[in-house]
Scaffold this motif. Structure first.
Motif, PDB file in Angstrom:
ATOM      1  N   ASP A 156       0.827  -1.207   0.000  1.00  0.00           N
ATOM      2  CA  ASP A 156       0.000   0.000   0.000  1.00  0.00           C
ATOM      3  C   ASP A 156       0.864   1.260   0.000  1.00  0.00           C
ATOM      4  O   ASP A 156       0.575   2.227  -0.720  1.00  0.00           O
ATOM      5  CB  ASP A 156      -0.935   0.009   1.217  1.00  0.00           C
ATOM      6  CG  ASP A 156      -1.978  -1.086   1.155  1.00  0.00           C
ATOM      7  OD1 ASP A 156      -2.283  -1.538   0.020  1.00  0.00           O
ATOM      8  OD2 ASP A 156      -2.473  -1.511   2.217  1.00  0.00           O
ATOM      9  N   GLU A 157       1.930   1.251   0.809  1.00  0.00           N
ATOM     10  CA  GLU A 157       2.837   2.405   0.843  1.00  0.00           C
ATOM     11  C   GLU A 157       3.502   2.602  -0.524  1.00  0.00           C
ATOM     12  O   GLU A 157       3.661   3.733  -0.990  1.00  0.00           O
ATOM     13  CB  GLU A 157       3.901   2.242   1.928  1.00  0.00           C
ATOM     14  CG  GLU A 157       3.394   2.460   3.351  1.00  0.00           C
ATOM     15  CD  GLU A 157       4.533   2.598   4.359  1.00  0.00           C
ATOM     16  OE1 GLU A 157       5.548   3.258   4.037  1.00  0.00           O
ATOM     17  OE2 GLU A 157       4.413   2.031   5.453  1.00  0.00           O
ATOM     18  N   MET A 158       3.892   1.489  -1.149  1.00  0.00           N
ATOM     19  CA  MET A 158       4.541   1.570  -2.461  1.00  0.00           C
ATOM     20  C   MET A 158       3.556   2.100  -3.510  1.00  0.00           C
ATOM     21  O   MET A 158       3.898   2.981  -4.307  1.00  0.00           O
ATOM     22  CB  MET A 158       5.070   0.194  -2.865  1.00  0.00           C
ATOM     23  CG  MET A 158       6.214  -0.312  -2.005  1.00  0.00           C
ATOM     24  SD  MET A 158       7.783   0.550  -2.290  1.00  0.00           S
ATOM     25  CE  MET A 158       8.380  -0.324  -3.752  1.00  0.00           C
ATOM     26  N   GLN A 159       2.334   1.588  -3.500  1.00  0.00           N
ATOM     27  CA  GLN A 159       1.346   1.954  -4.514  1.00  0.00           C
ATOM     28  C   GLN A 159       1.031   3.445  -4.507  1.00  0.00           C
ATOM     29  O   GLN A 159       0.764   4.048  -5.544  1.00  0.00           O
ATOM     30  CB  GLN A 159       0.064   1.129  -4.308  1.00  0.00           C
ATOM     31  CG  GLN A 159      -1.021   1.363  -5.363  1.00  0.00           C
ATOM     32  CD  GLN A 159      -0.536   1.099  -6.782  1.00  0.00           C
ATOM     33  OE1 GLN A 159       0.268   0.193  -7.022  1.00  0.00           O
ATOM     34  NE2 GLN A 159      -1.005   1.907  -7.739  1.00  0.00           N
ATOM     35  N   LYS A 160       1.102   4.058  -3.326  1.00  0.00           N
ATOM     36  CA  LYS A 160       0.806   5.495  -3.214  1.00  0.00           C
ATOM     37  C   LYS A 160       1.758   6.335  -4.059  1.00  0.00           C
ATOM     38  O   LYS A 160       1.461   7.481  -4.395  1.00  0.00           O
ATOM     39  CB  LYS A 160       0.910   5.943  -1.756  1.00  0.00           C
ATOM     40  CG  LYS A 160      -0.266   5.532  -0.883  1.00  0.00           C
ATOM     41  CD  LYS A 160      -0.021   5.980   0.555  1.00  0.00           C
ATOM     42  CE  LYS A 160      -1.062   5.357   1.490  1.00  0.00           C
ATOM     43  NZ  LYS A 160      -0.695   5.545   2.901  1.00  0.00           N
ATOM     44  N   HIS A 161       2.936   5.772  -4.379  1.00  0.00           N
ATOM     45  CA  HIS A 161       3.956   6.539  -5.107  1.00  0.00           C
ATOM     46  C   HIS A 161       4.086   6.102  -6.569  1.00  0.00           C
ATOM     47  O   HIS A 161       5.021   6.530  -7.255  1.00  0.00           O
ATOM     48  CB  HIS A 161       5.301   6.390  -4.394  1.00  0.00           C
ATOM     49  CG  HIS A 161       5.353   7.063  -3.058  1.00  0.00           C
ATOM     50  ND1 HIS A 161       5.742   8.378  -2.900  1.00  0.00           N
ATOM     51  CD2 HIS A 161       5.034   6.610  -1.820  1.00  0.00           C
ATOM     52  CE1 HIS A 161       5.677   8.698  -1.619  1.00  0.00           C
ATOM     53  NE2 HIS A 161       5.245   7.643  -0.941  1.00  0.00           N
ATOM     54  N   ALA A 162       3.169   5.284  -7.051  1.00  0.00           N
ATOM     55  CA  ALA A 162       3.265   4.767  -8.432  1.00  0.00           C
ATOM     56  C   ALA A 162       3.349   5.917  -9.432  1.00  0.00           C
ATOM     57  O   ALA A 162       2.614   6.910  -9.341  1.00  0.00           O
ATOM     58  CB  ALA A 162       2.059   3.889  -8.738  1.00  0.00           C
ATOM     59  N   GLY A 163       4.283   5.792 -10.381  1.00  0.00           N
ATOM     60  CA  GLY A 163       4.399   6.752 -11.472  1.00  0.00           C
ATOM     61  C   GLY A 163       4.764   8.164 -11.068  1.00  0.00           C
ATOM     62  O   GLY A 163       4.432   9.114 -11.785  1.00  0.00           O
ATOM     63  N   SER A 164       5.468   8.345  -9.946  1.00  0.00           N
ATOM     64  CA  SER A 164       5.675   9.706  -9.440  1.00  0.00           C
ATOM     65  C   SER A 164       7.129  10.152  -9.336  1.00  0.00           C
ATOM     66  O   SER A 164       7.394  11.321  -9.051  1.00  0.00           O
ATOM     67  CB  SER A 164       5.014   9.842  -8.058  1.00  0.00           C
ATOM     68  OG  SER A 164       5.691   9.062  -7.082  1.00  0.00           O
ATOM     69  N   PHE A 165       8.090   9.263  -9.557  1.00  0.00           N
ATOM     70  CA  PHE A 165       9.504   9.617  -9.332  1.00  0.00           C
ATOM     71  C   PHE A 165      10.205  10.021 -10.623  1.00  0.00           C
ATOM     72  O   PHE A 165      10.089   9.357 -11.647  1.00  0.00           O
ATOM     73  CB  PHE A 165      10.273   8.443  -8.707  1.00  0.00           C
ATOM     74  CG  PHE A 165      10.031   8.274  -7.238  1.00  0.00           C
ATOM     75  CD1 PHE A 165      10.836   8.906  -6.310  1.00  0.00           C
ATOM     76  CD2 PHE A 165       8.978   7.495  -6.778  1.00  0.00           C
ATOM     77  CE1 PHE A 165      10.609   8.772  -4.952  1.00  0.00           C
ATOM     78  CE2 PHE A 165       8.735   7.342  -5.431  1.00  0.00           C
ATOM     79  CZ  PHE A 165       9.556   7.984  -4.510  1.00  0.00           C
ATOM     80  N   ASP A 166      10.958  11.110 -10.528  1.00  0.00           N
ATOM     81  CA  ASP A 166      11.837  11.487 -11.630  1.00  0.00           C
ATOM     82  C   ASP A 166      13.063  10.570 -11.672  1.00  0.00           C
ATOM     83  O   ASP A 166      13.551  10.223 -12.752  1.00  0.00           O
ATOM     84  CB  ASP A 166      12.311  12.937 -11.451  1.00  0.00           C
ATOM     85  CG  ASP A 166      11.163  13.917 -11.504  1.00  0.00           C
ATOM     86  OD1 ASP A 166      10.659  14.183 -12.603  1.00  0.00           O
ATOM     87  OD2 ASP A 166      10.740  14.408 -10.424  1.00  0.00           O
ATOM     88  N   PHE A 167      13.558  10.213 -10.491  1.00  0.00           N
ATOM     89  CA  PHE A 167      14.812   9.458 -10.404  1.00  0.00           C
ATOM     90  C   PHE A 167      14.821   8.631  -9.128  1.00  0.00           C
ATOM     91  O   PHE A 167      14.369   9.098  -8.074  1.00  0.00           O
ATOM     92  CB  PHE A 167      16.006  10.420 -10.406  1.00  0.00           C
ATOM     93  CG  PHE A 167      17.350   9.758 -10.327  1.00  0.00           C
ATOM     94  CD1 PHE A 167      17.819   8.992 -11.381  1.00  0.00           C
ATOM     95  CD2 PHE A 167      18.154   9.894  -9.202  1.00  0.00           C
ATOM     96  CE1 PHE A 167      19.067   8.369 -11.309  1.00  0.00           C
ATOM     97  CE2 PHE A 167      19.395   9.284  -9.121  1.00  0.00           C
ATOM     98  CZ  PHE A 167      19.848   8.515 -10.187  1.00  0.00           C
ATOM     99  N   ILE A 168      15.299   7.408  -9.247  1.00  0.00           N
ATOM    100  CA  ILE A 168      15.485   6.550  -8.076  1.00  0.00           C
ATOM    101  C   ILE A 168      16.931   6.051  -8.085  1.00  0.00           C
ATOM    102  O   ILE A 168      17.409   5.512  -9.084  1.00  0.00           O
ATOM    103  CB  ILE A 168      14.509   5.349  -8.072  1.00  0.00           C
ATOM    104  CG1 ILE A 168      13.056   5.839  -7.928  1.00  0.00           C
ATOM    105  CG2 ILE A 168      14.854   4.369  -6.944  1.00  0.00           C
ATOM    106  CD1 ILE A 168      12.011   4.732  -8.048  1.00  0.00           C
TER     107      ILE A 168
END
Length: 350
Positions: A230-242
């Motif tokens: 659930d914590e991971m899903q909240k950030h789906a498709g949102s990062f410029d860079f990891i």
């Protein structure tokens, strides 16, 4: 010049006191009395011959901070008494396109590592920073501008610092960018500090709930427990860079799906066993990338050191005498350190 050091004579032997010979400084050499040397996972892998190809006797150590005690006749950038550092490189061909571009770490003819690299000096390979002193070509010596009281904690910047700084700079981490740091260890804790200092919205990923507060204290704006879907899903498709600092084999898909279109995940750890093959569809349908990065060149390492000095950034360390190095290796394998061991080289003569 006779020099006290700690090294191993075989992969299954402990490190022990040994005497090594350092060359007298040549025209372009800088002689450095080593004050502190950080302990990197690469030291452990090499000295225990886990990667193969280790040349013995092996004296590890490539996170070196010390003071100049002699310079060659043609050295103009350093003088006796200067505080300096030496990182993972002590040589490169100086004439390939990578070296011409200040990217000695990608030297097309092979860079010379600070230990276990080819050398004209006896014993035929380079010997690292678990020693009293070292003699290095002036092109590979770095200026340290941090105050004396911080020098021990500066040492890990020479590897852990530049390994995280270089990709963050290359992929333009900064204001308006959302940057993830996977893993809160020797590399990851520096990644969090640096991404935060660059002005990026910094999200730390850890498998351990117990590291949540630690990550926030290091400068993370948010912390995600990567085992929590659930914590991971909240950030789906949102990062410029990891920036993924985890060296153990793991599922990369969990992180690539968090990237925006045109986002990149950069790997800086080499796993003992290959990562499971990633879902290529996630890359194709989002024009996402999985990339890699290796330390940094000399110019960029100097830039990183200056950036950190200006902002008071150092590594979080635990200082040890050299006599505790094998116990420190055992603890490192259990991730039982916050977040980097540093050797007090004065202990070599204790």
């Amino acid at each position: 010049m006779n020099t006290k050091a700690y090294g191993a004579h075989a992969g299954d032997k402990p490190l022990e006191p040994i005497d090594i010979q350092r060359r007298e400084p040549g025209a372009h050499d800088v002689q450095i009395e080593i004050a502190y040397c950080g302990v990197c996972h690469s030291d452990l892998h090499t000295v225990r011959s886990e990667w193969g190809g280790t040349k013995f006797p092996c004296v590890p150590g490539h996170e070196i901070v010390g003071h100049v005690t002699a310079v060659g006749a043609d050295v103009t950038g350093f003088k006796v008494g200067d505080t300096v550092g030496v990182g993972c490189l002590v040589g490169s061909c100086q004439h390939c396109s990578a070296c011409d571009g200040g990217l000695e770490q990608y030297c097309e003819n092979g860079f010379v590592g600070t230990y276990n690299g080819p050398a004209a000096d006896a014993p035929g390979h380079t010997l690292g920073g678990y020693s009293q002193r070292i003699v290095v070509d002036d092109k590979f010596v770095l200026k340290i501008r941090h105050p004396e009281a911080q020098l021990a904690a500066v040492a890990p910047l020479l590897c852990a610092g530049i390994t995280t700084y270089s990709p963050l700079r290359h992929w333009n981490a900064g204001p308006g960018k959302k940057v993830g740091i996977v893993g809160i260890g020797g590399l990851g804790h520096m990644g969090v500090k640096l991404a935060h200092a660059m002005g990026a919205h910094t999200v730390a990923f850890t498998t351990s709930e117990g590291k949540r507060q630690d990550a926030l204290d290091l400068g993370a704006d948010e912390v995600v427990i990567s085992r929590n879907p659930d914590e991971m899903q909240k950030h789906a498709g949102s990062f410029d860079f990891i920036l993924n600092t985890v060296a153990a084999s793991h599922d990369l898909d969990a992180f690539t799906k968090l990237l925006k279109r045109d986002g990149t995940m950069c790997l800086v750890g080499v796993p003992e066993h290959p990562h499971p093959s990633p879902n290529i569809g996630q890359l194709i349908f989002g024009r996402r990338s999985i990339a890699g990065s290796l330390i940094g060149g000399i110019a960029e390492t100097q830039e990183m050191l200056d950036f950190c000095a200006e902002r008071g950034i150092v590594s979080d360390i635990e200082m040890i005498p050299i006599q505790q190095i094998d116990a420190a290796y055992d603890r490192m394998q259990k991730s039982d350190v916050k977040y980097r061991f540093v050797i007090d080289n004065a202990s070599l003569t204790a």
